[in-house]
Structures are given as C-alpha cells and as structure tokens.
Design an enzyme around this catalytic site. Sequence first.
Site, PDB file in Angstrom:
ATOM      1  N   SER A  64      69.348 -16.381 -30.038  1.00 51.56           N
ATOM      2  CA  SER A  64      68.567 -15.185 -29.749  1.00 51.56           C
ATOM      3  C   SER A  64      67.626 -14.796 -30.896  1.00 51.56           C
ATOM      4  O   SER A  64      66.745 -15.552 -31.263  1.00 51.56           O
ATOM      5  CB  SER A  64      69.520 -14.039 -29.402  1.00 51.56           C
ATOM      6  OG  SER A  64      68.820 -12.913 -28.944  1.00 51.56           O
ATOM      7  N   ASP A 278      65.000 -15.350 -27.530  1.00 55.72           N
ATOM      8  CA  ASP A 278      65.384 -16.008 -26.271  1.00 55.72           C
ATOM      9  C   ASP A 278      64.943 -15.207 -25.052  1.00 55.72           C
ATOM     10  O   ASP A 278      65.378 -15.457 -23.933  1.00 55.72           O
ATOM     11  CB  ASP A 278      66.884 -16.290 -26.231  1.00 55.72           C
ATOM     12  CG  ASP A 278      67.733 -15.027 -26.250  1.00 55.72           C
ATOM     13  OD1 ASP A 278      67.224 -13.966 -26.657  1.00 55.72           O
ATOM     14  OD2 ASP A 278      68.918 -15.097 -25.852  1.00 55.72           O
ATOM     15  N   ASP A 280      65.421 -12.048 -23.986  1.00 55.84           N
ATOM     16  CA  ASP A 280      66.261 -11.141 -23.191  1.00 55.84           C
ATOM     17  C   ASP A 280      66.132  -9.680 -23.652  1.00 55.84           C
ATOM     18  O   ASP A 280      66.840  -8.813 -23.158  1.00 55.84           O
ATOM     19  CB  ASP A 280      67.729 -11.591 -23.150  1.00 55.84           C
ATOM     20  CG  ASP A 280      68.436 -11.516 -24.494  1.00 55.84           C
ATOM     21  OD1 ASP A 280      67.773 -11.211 -25.509  1.00 55.84           O
ATOM     22  OD2 ASP A 280      69.652 -11.784 -24.535  1.00 55.84           O
ATOM     23  N   GLU A 370      69.935  -0.826 -23.804  1.00 57.59           N
ATOM     24  CA  GLU A 370      70.254  -0.461 -25.177  1.00 57.59           C
ATOM     25  C   GLU A 370      68.926  -0.096 -25.843  1.00 57.59           C
ATOM     26  O   GLU A 370      67.861  -0.532 -25.410  1.00 57.59           O
ATOM     27  CB  GLU A 370      70.898  -1.640 -25.910  1.00 57.59           C
ATOM     28  CG  GLU A 370      72.292  -1.948 -25.395  1.00 57.59           C
ATOM     29  CD  GLU A 370      72.973  -3.019 -26.231  1.00 57.59           C
ATOM     30  OE1 GLU A 370      73.995  -2.700 -26.843  1.00 57.59           O
ATOM     31  OE2 GLU A 370      72.482  -4.155 -26.267  1.00 57.59           O
ATOM     32  N   ASN A 372      67.679  -1.243 -28.339  1.00 52.49           N
ATOM     33  CA  ASN A 372      66.995  -2.447 -28.834  1.00 52.49           C
ATOM     34  C   ASN A 372      66.150  -3.162 -27.766  1.00 52.49           C
ATOM     35  O   ASN A 372      65.513  -4.159 -28.048  1.00 52.49           O
ATOM     36  CB  ASN A 372      68.009  -3.425 -29.446  1.00 52.49           C
ATOM     37  CG  ASN A 372      69.009  -3.956 -28.427  1.00 52.49           C
ATOM     38  OD1 ASN A 372      68.759  -3.995 -27.226  1.00 52.49           O
ATOM     39  ND2 ASN A 372      70.175  -4.365 -28.901  1.00 52.49           N
ATOM     40  N   SER A 498      82.364  -0.868 -38.061  1.00 46.44           N
ATOM     41  CA  SER A 498      81.569  -2.061 -37.774  1.00 46.44           C
ATOM     42  C   SER A 498      82.441  -3.078 -37.041  1.00 46.44           C
ATOM     43  O   SER A 498      83.650  -3.143 -37.273  1.00 46.44           O
ATOM     44  CB  SER A 498      81.079  -2.657 -39.091  1.00 46.44           C
ATOM     45  OG  SER A 498      80.737  -4.012 -38.912  1.00 46.44           O
ATOM     46  N   GLY A 499      81.818  -3.892 -36.213  1.00 47.42           N
ATOM     47  CA  GLY A 499      82.572  -4.956 -35.552  1.00 47.42           C
ATOM     48  C   GLY A 499      82.715  -6.188 -36.431  1.00 47.42           C
ATOM     49  O   GLY A 499      83.477  -7.093 -36.120  1.00 47.42           O
TER      50      GLY A 499
END
Length: 566
Positions: A64, A278, A280, A370, A372, A498-499
Amino acid sequence: MDLGAITKYSALHAKPNGLILQYGTAGFRTKAEHLDHVMFRMGLLAVLRSKQTKSTIGVMVTASHNPEEDNGVKLVDPLGEMLAPSWEEHATCLANAEEQDMQRVLIDISEKEAVNLQQDAFVVIGRDTRPSSEKLSQSVIDGVTVLGGQFHDYGLLTTPQLHYMVYCRNTGGRYGKATVEGYYQKLSKAFVELTKQASCSGDEYRSLKVDCANGIGALKLREMEHYFSQGLSVQLFNDGSKGKLNHLCGADFVKSHQKPPQGMEIKSNERCCSFDGDADRIVYYYHDADGHFHLIDGDKIATLISSFLKELLVEIGESLNIGVVQTAYANGSSTRYLEEVMKVPVYCTKTGVKHLHHKAQEFDIGVYFEANGHGTALFSTAVEMKIKQSAEQLEDKKRKAAKMLENIIDLFNQAAGDAISDMLVIEAILALKGLTVQQWDALYTDLPNRQLKVQVADRRVISTTNAERQAVTPPGLQEAINDLVKKYKLSRAFVRPSGTEDVVRVYAEADSQESADHLAHEVSLAVFQLAGGIGERPQPGYKAAETTHNINNAFGPGTANEHTVP
C-alpha cells in the site's frame, strides 16, 4: 495433503532465523527481502481457506502506502472482505513456524477448521507495481500449486480490483464480471449514465488532476480513462514513469504533510486528488485564491456522499435506514454536521477498516470512511432490489432519483475502499449538484486538533471502551481527561494505546488551535503521570517541523497535527 512435497518446496522458500511477523489489518508488511517464505505459506493458507469456505479466495501482494522497498500480502475472503479474525491467527502462526513445525501447523489448522482436504480450491492473485512484487507473487503460486489448488493470476491490479474479482467470482457474476474489463465497464457505464443527468456543462468543470503516487493506480486509470472520458477528463501526475512509489506523493503524504505532492503544479481553485500506492485511499485538495492549501479528507468525502444519498431517498420517498460509520478520529464538526444538519445518524467504531466495514453492514445503506480517505458505501440486497423496482415503476422525478441511486450503487465498489470508484462517485455527485470544490469544502469547518504520542513503559496499562473514546484503566485517567476537557469550548479528547509500539496516542480538539494544543499537552501530562510515562515529561510548544510525521502509519486515521513526545 502431500506433506513430503510441501517440505521439499518449503525448503526452497526458507524462513530467515528469528523473524517474527504479525498478521494485522493490512496483512503482513515488512522489507521485501524478508517475505519469500511468508508468500509461499500464504499460498498454502489460501488453499485451506478456499477448501473450508468452498469459495474463491484472493491473495494480494502489496504494501500500500509503505516505501517502495517494503512489500506485503493479505488474503481476501469470499465476499471481498478482509480475512476472518480466527484465520488471521492461523496466518501469523503459519508465517512464524520453524521449518520442522510446518507440517504440524498445517495439520492443526486443517483439523481445527474442519477443512475437507478432498474439496477443490481456487485462488486468485494480484500484485502492485513494486520491483519485488512479481517474484513474490510467484512464491504465492508455488504455495497454491503444491497443495493442489487451482489459481488465476491477474498480474497487476489495484487492491480494490482484486477484492472486486473475488466478490464477482463468489456471487456467480451477480455482482459483476470478474475481469479487469468487466470492472472498467461496470463503473464507467454507471458514471456516464449519471453525468448525462447533470445540468452543468463546460469542460473546465469536469477536469481533475490526479496524483497516482507512482503506483498501480496510474496504470489502471490510464487503461480505464477512455471508458468514461465523455463524463470526465483526468490529468495524471506521479504516474510511475520517473518517480519512486509513495515518495513525496500519494494520499498518505498529502494528508500527513498538509501540502500538495511533488510534481504537480496547482492553479487556484483547481480540483485535485491523490491515490495511495495501491489505490484504496483517496483525498481531495485545492489551493484557494490566496494560495492556501485546503485538504478534503475522508470525513468530508463521507459527508458529501451520505448527504447526497439521503437527498435521493427523500426524493424517491423511501425511508430506509442510512448510517455513517466513523472512528474517534473523525473531526467533531463532521459528526455535528451529519447529525444536526443532515439528520443522518452517525456511529463510532474502533480504529481499523474491518470494524467500520462490519458496522456499515448493519444498515440498509452504510457509509464509512476513515479520515485517511479509505472508505465506501454498502447497500443491502433488499435495498438494491427495491431501488431497481422503483427505477422501473415510479413516475417522473421519483423515477429519475431512483435511476440515479441505481447507478450510484453500481459505481461503488462494495467489496472495499477503492480510490478509482470513490473518485468517480465524488465527481458524479459534484456534477449533479453543481458544486465547486470550494463549496464542498465549505459544508462545515473542521475543528482545530492536535495529536501527540506519549512513551510509556507498557501500553497495556491503558484500556478503553465506547469505541476507544473513554479510558477504563488506569484508574483516575478518564476523570482527569473529563476535568481538562471542561476548560475549553467545543472540546473533546481521548487516549488509546498504540497497536504497534509502547506509546499512548492522544487526540484533542477545541474551538482554537491554541486551545487544542493546550488540551493535548495537559492530557499527555495526565497520561505520563497516571500510565507510567518514561523518558522526559511532555513539553508544551509545537514547532512547525514537528507536524509532519507520517501519522497514518503512527495513528491510524487522523490529521497532520502531530507532535512527538520523546
């Protein structure tokens, strides 16, 4: 399952020692040279998933909006959606298994998921334009064939196009024709039908500058543009002929740096958009007469789309339940505008596309984006049938509105967020409503906001509820945030772990940038004190240079106003 053959082939795609990867929302992503074994193994897993679901499964080779030297892979489930969470765990387990444990892990997955190994399997594969993608997709094919799966390699595709192919194949062509040509024709036919109904004429209005991030989007848009050219003329920039993928261009760069991409000259009030690597995600932007840059992000895209859908439903006289799904990062002004002005209900989910998509499926019409720029609209089967009937049976104005809605439904890629599809939807709506890019931008004004991160010893001390908008632990933190928020007008703030790293994300918004900055700083101090902050205490003060970190990687969706606390 020919375990001997698997072992033999697996040795040709050996796993580097000590490498541990995690299958996340975006699948696996890392430096391309570390991915050969992962690709082979995802080929194996796709065959098992296909046998288990008795459906076609997709494998997309892409990273991406990551830099060109990275790559990645993700699996696409039968209706074009993301891989089921239990299978994400299998993917992680299989990717990290040592060579001698491979057979055992494959057997474990097959037994746990009751996979009938005699069942036929079919896998479709797509890839982006990265230098490493062709070789890596060959490793996927090796994995598919060694387990006896059939495959179709589509070669170069945008990520959403692969999602579309999977959806088409598993609905027996009801959703569309599973070819690139079929995709171009379905979307373009709907777009041209819609723009024919626009009263606005004049070429200038219908031209658009598109930054393709030096990625696959340029290739596919170029192939497609003659199909829709009577409705829109597109001028492509960063088309991959000379620049590096995602370098100083693309939706992620534009959103996080709040400035146009390199290689694109913008005159005042020209409509421009950027895809990511990419294709999306999409964001729009323009320069006003004073040369100021204006970003139109996913929140404003969702607002334009859902308002238009609502107007069509009112025109037709249908009272369907329409919902907009956002995350906590959506600007408060967008939520307020939708709920109070457009009277469209808004729902909030945890950060991550899969949560938004899942929630949107609960409505007759669900719109999600989102900030973004990743998003789409979903329509229930019952709604699609109802609108088709209305388009045939209603009279005059109502029939015209129903016909428009029928075309809009065809123009969306309901399998996944799709920059090309979303671009055509936006262009059709602007033409039909006779809106300029400035008028669209002026629907509402974003509240000033600030995002920070605070380093902590262990991010797990923070747990949240209410779609990540309230902290449950550590004790006293939410109360402290509530007290701080009361000090400022139109304000809100939240924190979430955070993840990916031991930091806590802080988001604050208020009626002025100064207030948003103060609130964010005070909340980060509370986090530092109550959640085990390490290193230097958060300092007030924000320098311009510190607002340009890549927040979409760091934060999930958000704005560019990030200040990193050491």
